[in-house]
Design an enzyme around this catalytic site. Structure first.
Site, PDB file in Angstrom:
ATOM      1  N   SER A   1      34.668  34.316  39.367  1.00 52.74           N
ATOM      2  CA  SER A   1      34.344  35.162  37.937  1.00 52.74           C
ATOM      3  C   SER A   1      35.444  36.199  37.389  1.00 52.74           C
ATOM      4  O   SER A   1      35.222  36.625  36.657  1.00 52.74           O
ATOM      5  CB  SER A   1      32.989  35.845  38.070  1.00 52.74           C
ATOM      6  OG  SER A   1      33.059  36.775  39.361  1.00 52.74           O
TER       7      SER A   1
ATOM      8  N   LYS B   1      38.172  44.556  36.132  1.00 55.70           N
ATOM      9  CA  LYS B   1      37.124  43.405  35.823  1.00 55.70           C
ATOM     10  C   LYS B   1      35.922  44.204  35.178  1.00 55.70           C
ATOM     11  O   LYS B   1      35.676  45.004  35.583  1.00 55.70           O
ATOM     12  CB  LYS B   1      36.961  42.502  37.096  1.00 55.70           C
ATOM     13  CG  LYS B   1      35.872  41.610  37.005  1.00 55.70           C
ATOM     14  CD  LYS B   1      35.663  40.898  38.328  1.00 55.70           C
ATOM     15  CE  LYS B   1      34.558  39.709  38.170  1.00 55.70           C
ATOM     16  NZ  LYS B   1      34.475  39.118  39.462  1.00 55.70           N
TER      17      LYS B   1
ATOM     18  N   SER C   1      35.559  34.915  44.146  1.00 56.56           N
ATOM     19  CA  SER C   1      35.756  35.119  42.497  1.00 56.56           C
ATOM     20  C   SER C   1      36.995  35.994  42.477  1.00 56.56           C
ATOM     21  O   SER C   1      37.619  36.322  41.148  1.00 56.56           O
ATOM     22  CB  SER C   1      34.695  36.131  42.182  1.00 56.56           C
ATOM     23  OG  SER C   1      33.422  35.311  41.820  1.00 56.56           O
TER      24      SER C   1
END
Length: 490
Positions: free
Chosen positions: A159, A84, A183
């Site tokens: 996210s 990420k 997330s």
């Protein structure tokens, strides 16, 4: 659409690594296959924001050379992994989804990336996220919005949006996400994959959310967890065996009291005390999601020969306290200064946190509300081994909204209502995972959240694995259906 179920489409990461170690496959060939998949599919998905083809191939060749020399290689030898874009990667652009760091290239890896590399994993690129993780979606001002491989008009959640989409579409077998309020679990649920937020401190975080030199990057310290996103529970357990362990860089990090991450058989869970709540007493939930998750919980209880109670901690909605804690963890002054110096306009939830005038009393009230949530939850968990809930209050929704404004015919807060179940795990630090348990009538994945007792990460994995046996894995319509290791790939 009825997706094609296929157990042969995904190869477990333990099998990938063993094939590389044995010479059945080469790390370089796996990297080539990974970038071929990305080239074929990511133009539609936008899961990746930065690729590292040269670095990945160099790392893969080094793994192959070590094997040829007879040198030891790690348990993830040759396994392609996506990271990420909130997690630092040495020498590889890491933007945190923000124009403020559009050209930022870290000079050190996050602890988790350093450990993955040491275990032989090959970092192939960075996956898209919302700006600094403020927002459960995958769009920002730098890159195209990430789409859900089950339906390109829908969000993959966030996210850790790009990580969820990349694993669901079969671009990589393992991706790393971060979870400050759901997330990892939310995109896992919306993308139909497995995602686990381990106990607070199980996987150290540095420099992400800890390094005071970088406003925005240094946010979420008291809430953030890092966890794996995979196709299977076994893959997540193997990843955690590498990622876990103490670090002097993270004051929250835990000692290595779990030395064996193998998943116990289901019969060891007989007599487990299970609670299921479809709404935690305050959430508005889509009736189809509630029905699917409740049916899955009942099937699990039947499998294990245990009783499922309808129960939940005596909590009121803690959303305001959660938002206040996020604001307290944010370097608001530093971000305002950077934005002014660079002429960048921050948007969305982050902008509202910076514009609002917060008081010390508001922060104190939120801290004590958190203490109440923690105390109420541990008392509840004395009666149960696991709390089962929907992972999200609804299935995937449109790309252009922060969340649905109406659920089950009721008006709700569009930005937070669909995430009603997530923050409890972050406020308490308890381990929690989302495991796929079915599809809605129109083909959108639904996840069941499994939350365990304090530090019982292995229990959450074991119960998740038992649930996994009840469902046939399926690929989304947009996804690679080729096995990871083809004949003659060595």
């Amino acid at each position: 659409m009825n997706p094609t179920a296929c157990k042969d489409c995904a190869t477990g990461i333990a099998d990938i690594a063993e094939a590389v170690r044995s010479g059945t496959a080469s790390a370089e060939s796996l990297v080539d296959e990974t970038f071929a998949r990305i080239a074929a599919l990511d133009g539609s998905l936008h899961a990746f924001c930065t690729l590292d083809e040269a670095g990945a191939r160099d790392a893969a060749r080094e793994v192959d050379r070590r094997i040829a020399r007879g040198d030891p290689v790690g348990p993830l030898a040759g396994v392609p992994v996506a990271v990420k874009d909130l997690i630092c990667t040495r020498g590889l652009r890491t933007t945190f989804g923000s124009q403020l760091y559009a050209d930022h290239v870290p000079d050190e890896d996050d602890v988790v990336v350093e450990r993955l590399r040491a275990a032989g994993a090959i970092v192939v690129g960075k996956t898209n996220t919302s700006e600094f993780g403020y927002g459960a979606f995958g769009h920002n001002a730098l890159f195209p919005t990430t789409r859900n491989p089950w339906n390109l008009d829908l969000t993959p959640g966030g996210s850790s949006a790009g990580s969820g989409a990349a694993v669901a579409a079969g671009l990589v077998p393992l991706a790393i996400g971060s979870d400050g309020g759901g997330s990892v679990r939310a995109p896992a649920a919306l993308c139909g994959i497995y995602g686990i937020k381990p106990s607070m401190g199980r996987v150290p975080a540095w420099p992400g959310c800890r390094d005071e030199r970088f406003p925005g990057i240094s946010s979420w310290e008291s809430l953030e967890h890092i966890g794996p996103m995979t196709r299977t529970v076994a893959d997540a357990a193997l990843a955690l065996s590498v990622m876990s362990g103490p670090s002097a860089k993270d004051r929250f990090s835990l000692p290595m009291e779990i030395t064996d991450w193998s998943i116990p058989p289901a019969d060891t869970l007989r007599g487990t005390r299970l609670a299921y709540s479809g709404d935690l007493g305050f959430a508005t939930v889509d009736p189809e999601v509630r029905a699917i998750t409740e049916a899955a919980a009942l099937r699990l209880a039947a499998l294990l020969g245990c009783r499922l109670e309808s129960d939940q901690p005596a909590l009121t909605h803690y959303g305001a306290a959660f938002e206040t804690l996020v604001a307290m963890d944010t370097d608001r002054q530093g971000l305002r200064r950077m934005a002014a110096e660079q002429g960048v306009v921050l948007q969305g939830w982050l902008a509202s946190l910076l514009e609002r005038e917060w008081t010390a009393d508001a922060f104190t009230e939120a801290l004590f509300e958190r203490k109440k949530v923690v105390s109420t939850t541990w008392r509840f968990m004395e009666r149960y081994d696991f709390l089962l809930t929907p992972a999200t209050a609804c299935a995937a929704f449109g790309l252009d909204i922060a969340g649905p404004s109406v659920i089950d015919g009721k008006e709700v807060n569009a930005g937070s209502a669909w995430l009603a179940f997530s923050a409890l795990g972050n406020l308490t630090g308890l381990p929690a995972a989302s495991v796929p348990v079915g599809l809605t009538r129109d083909g959108r994945p639904v996840g069941l959240q499994i939350m365990g007792k304090h530090l019982d990460d292995k229990g959450v994995l074991a119960l998740s694995a038992a649930m996994e046996t009840l469902f046939t894995p399926a690929w989304p319509p947009l996804g690679c259906r080729e096995p990871w290791m083809k004949p003659g790939a060595g």
